[in-house]
Motif scaffolding. Structure first.
Motif, PDB file in Angstrom:
ATOM      1  N   ALA A  84       0.740  -1.298  -0.157  1.00 64.80           N
ATOM      2  CA  ALA A  84      -0.052   0.055  -0.076  1.00 64.80           C
ATOM      3  C   ALA A  84       0.746   1.355   0.027  1.00 64.80           C
ATOM      4  N   THR A  85       1.924   1.394   0.721  1.00 64.52           N
ATOM      5  CA  THR A  85       2.741   2.644   0.669  1.00 64.52           C
ATOM      6  C   THR A  85       3.445   2.620  -0.470  1.00 64.52           C
ATOM      7  N   CYS A  86       3.890   1.403  -1.428  1.00 64.52           N
ATOM      8  CA  CYS A  86       4.665   1.566  -2.379  1.00 64.52           C
ATOM      9  C   CYS A  86       3.484   2.264  -3.480  1.00 64.52           C
ATOM     10  N   ASP A  87       2.354   1.878  -3.420  1.00 66.41           N
ATOM     11  CA  ASP A  87       1.298   2.224  -4.388  1.00 66.41           C
ATOM     12  C   ASP A  87       1.159   3.862  -4.146  1.00 66.41           C
ATOM     13  N   ARG A  88       1.014   4.111  -2.672  1.00 67.76           N
ATOM     14  CA  ARG A  88       0.712   5.460  -2.505  1.00 67.76           C
ATOM     15  C   ARG A  88       2.047   6.550  -2.987  1.00 67.76           C
ATOM     16  N   VAL A  89       3.227   6.028  -2.680  1.00 71.12           N
ATOM     17  CA  VAL A  89       4.399   6.987  -3.178  1.00 71.12           C
ATOM     18  C   VAL A  89       4.502   6.930  -4.797  1.00 71.12           C
ATOM     19  N   ILE A  90       4.141   5.828  -5.509  1.00 69.16           N
ATOM     20  CA  ILE A  90       4.105   5.730  -6.785  1.00 69.16           C
ATOM     21  C   ILE A  90       3.050   6.800  -7.411  1.00 69.16           C
ATOM     22  N   SER A  91       2.021   6.897  -6.820  1.00 72.56           N
ATOM     23  CA  SER A  91       0.888   7.792  -7.500  1.00 72.56           C
ATOM     24  C   SER A  91       1.161   9.118  -7.031  1.00 72.56           C
ATOM     25  N   ARG A  92       2.177   9.592  -6.321  1.00 81.42           N
ATOM     26  CA  ARG A  92       2.674  10.672  -5.861  1.00 81.42           C
ATOM     27  C   ARG A  92       3.804  11.151  -6.528  1.00 81.42           C
ATOM     28  N   ALA A  94       7.002   9.039  -7.323  1.00 81.33           N
ATOM     29  CA  ALA A  94       8.027   8.216  -6.874  1.00 81.33           C
ATOM     30  C   ALA A  94       8.234   7.019  -8.084  1.00 81.33           C
ATOM     31  N   THR A  95       9.481   6.878  -8.234  1.00 78.36           N
ATOM     32  CA  THR A  95       9.634   5.591  -9.127  1.00 78.36           C
ATOM     33  C   THR A  95      10.678   4.703  -8.183  1.00 78.36           C
ATOM     34  N   LEU A  96      10.044   3.433  -8.097  1.00 73.15           N
ATOM     35  CA  LEU A  96      10.895   2.410  -7.449  1.00 73.15           C
ATOM     36  C   LEU A  96      11.986   1.878  -8.125  1.00 73.15           C
ATOM     37  N   LEU A  97      13.225   1.669  -7.541  1.00 73.74           N
ATOM     38  CA  LEU A  97      14.188   1.063  -7.913  1.00 73.74           C
ATOM     39  C   LEU A  97      14.311  -0.366  -7.915  1.00 73.74           C
ATOM     40  N   HIS A  98      13.742  -0.770  -6.791  1.00 73.08           N
ATOM     41  CA  HIS A  98      13.410  -2.099  -6.110  1.00 73.08           C
ATOM     42  C   HIS A  98      12.583  -2.602  -5.534  1.00 73.08           C
ATOM     43  N   GLY A  99      11.848  -3.783  -5.704  1.00 69.08           N
ATOM     44  CA  GLY A  99      10.893  -4.148  -4.782  1.00 69.08           C
ATOM     45  C   GLY A  99       9.499  -3.621  -5.087  1.00 69.08           C
ATOM     46  N   PRO A 100       8.335  -3.921  -4.440  1.00 59.60           N
ATOM     47  CA  PRO A 100       8.658  -4.654  -3.019  1.00 59.60           C
ATOM     48  C   PRO A 100       9.163  -6.031  -3.360  1.00 59.60           C
ATOM     49  N   ALA A 102      11.022  -9.699  -0.873  1.00 62.69           N
ATOM     50  CA  ALA A 102      11.769 -10.118   0.181  1.00 62.69           C
ATOM     51  C   ALA A 102      13.195  -9.921   0.271  1.00 62.69           C
ATOM     52  N   THR A 103      13.570  -9.351   1.322  1.00 64.64           N
ATOM     53  CA  THR A 103      15.123  -9.138   1.238  1.00 64.64           C
ATOM     54  C   THR A 103      15.817  -9.979   2.533  1.00 64.64           C
ATOM     55  N   ALA A 104      14.903 -10.606   3.437  1.00 65.82           N
ATOM     56  CA  ALA A 104      15.523 -11.283   4.491  1.00 65.82           C
ATOM     57  C   ALA A 104      14.159 -12.101   4.884  1.00 65.82           C
ATOM     58  N   ASP A 105      14.487 -13.080   6.014  1.00 66.60           N
ATOM     59  CA  ASP A 105      13.639 -14.238   6.357  1.00 66.60           C
ATOM     60  C   ASP A 105      12.197 -13.609   6.609  1.00 66.60           C
ATOM     61  N   ARG A 106      12.124 -12.248   7.120  1.00 69.45           N
ATOM     62  CA  ARG A 106      10.884 -11.741   7.582  1.00 69.45           C
ATOM     63  C   ARG A 106      10.636 -10.539   7.388  1.00 69.45           C
ATOM     64  N   MET A 107      11.633 -10.023   6.354  1.00 66.25           N
ATOM     65  CA  MET A 107      11.376  -8.303   6.001  1.00 66.25           C
ATOM     66  C   MET A 107      11.480  -8.422   4.597  1.00 66.25           C
ATOM     67  N   ARG A 108      10.399  -7.574   4.082  1.00 67.66           N
ATOM     68  CA  ARG A 108      10.430  -7.205   2.846  1.00 67.66           C
ATOM     69  C   ARG A 108      10.851  -5.548   2.800  1.00 67.66           C
ATOM     70  N   THR A 109      11.283  -5.262   1.355  1.00 69.06           N
ATOM     71  CA  THR A 109      11.682  -3.977   1.275  1.00 69.06           C
ATOM     72  C   THR A 109      11.489  -3.489  -0.207  1.00 69.06           C
ATOM     73  N   ALA A 110      11.425  -2.121  -0.305  1.00 68.68           N
ATOM     74  CA  ALA A 110      11.360  -1.328  -1.786  1.00 68.68           C
ATOM     75  C   ALA A 110      12.498  -0.088  -1.558  1.00 68.68           C
ATOM     76  N   HIS A 111      13.170   0.173  -2.544  1.00 69.54           N
ATOM     77  CA  HIS A 111      13.969   1.046  -2.900  1.00 69.54           C
ATOM     78  C   HIS A 111      13.530   2.137  -3.718  1.00 69.54           C
ATOM     79  N   LEU A 112      13.951   3.530  -3.169  1.00 66.30           N
ATOM     80  CA  LEU A 112      13.708   4.531  -4.310  1.00 66.30           C
ATOM     81  C   LEU A 112      14.768   5.675  -3.713  1.00 66.30           C
ATOM     82  N   LYS A 113      14.853   6.820  -4.654  1.00 65.90           N
ATOM     83  CA  LYS A 113      15.417   7.940  -4.502  1.00 65.90           C
ATOM     84  C   LYS A 113      14.827   9.049  -4.273  1.00 65.90           C
TER      85      LYS A 113
END
Length: 130
Positions: A84-92, A94-100, A102-113
Motif C-alpha cells: 500500500a505504501t509503494c502504491d501511494r508513493v508511486i501515485s505521488r 516516486a519511481t521504485l528502483l527495487h521491490g517490493p 523479500a530481502t530477508a527471512d521476515r523482511m520485505r523492502t522497496a527502494h527509491l531515491k
C-alpha cells in the motif's frame, strides 16, 4: 512511517566497524566485525546506525559499485503495509528502483531515491507465527 535507522554504505567495513564500536562506543548488535551488515545502538533512543557493505547494496539495486560517486547513506523507514505504501508513493510521483520484494527471512523492502539521489528504503517486517 517510523524512522528505523540511518544506514551508512561503506567500502572499508572493518575500519568503520571499529570506529563506531571502539571510538564512539556504540554497542554492536551481533559483533559482525567483518560485515557485510551491523547495527549499532546508542545508549538511549530507539533508532540506531547501521553499516552495510556498499557493494552489497549496489548488487541488490543492479548498480555499479562506484566508490567515488556511489551511494553513501540510506534512510530506512519502517511501514506497516509495504504494498500500500509503494502504491501511494508511486501515485505521488516516486519511481521504485527495487521491490517490493523479500530481502530477508521476515523482511520485505522497496527502494527509491529522493530528488537529490539519496536512497530511501521502505521496510516491512512480517510477524512470526508462534
Amino acid at each position: 512511517m517510523e524512522l528505523a535507522h540511518v544506514r551508512l554504505l561503506v567500502s572499508d567495513f572493518a575500519a568503520c566497524y571499529r570506529f563506531y564500536a571502539e571510538v564512539l562506543g556504540l554497542k554492536p548488535q551481533s559483533g559482525a566485525a567483518e560485515g557485510p551488515y551491523e547495527k549499532f545502538s546508542p545508549t538511549t533512543g530507539a533508532a540506531g546506525i547501521v553499516l552495510q557493505d556498499r557493494a552489497t547494496m549496489a548488487g541488490l539495486l543492479g548498480e555499479v559499485n562506484d566508490t567515488v560517486s556511489g551511494h553513501r547513506s540510506l534512510v530506512v523507514l519502517r511501514v506497516d503495509d509495504l504494498d500500500a505504501t509503494c502504491d501511494r508513493v508511486i501515485s505521488r510521483g516516486a519511481t521504485l528502483l527495487h521491490g517490493p520484494a523479500a530481502t530477508a527471512d521476515r523482511m520485505r523492502t522497496a527502494h527509491l531515491k529522493d530528488p537529490e539521489g539519496n536512497l530511501v528504503e521502505l521496510q516491512e517486517w512480517q510477524l512470526l507465527n508462534v
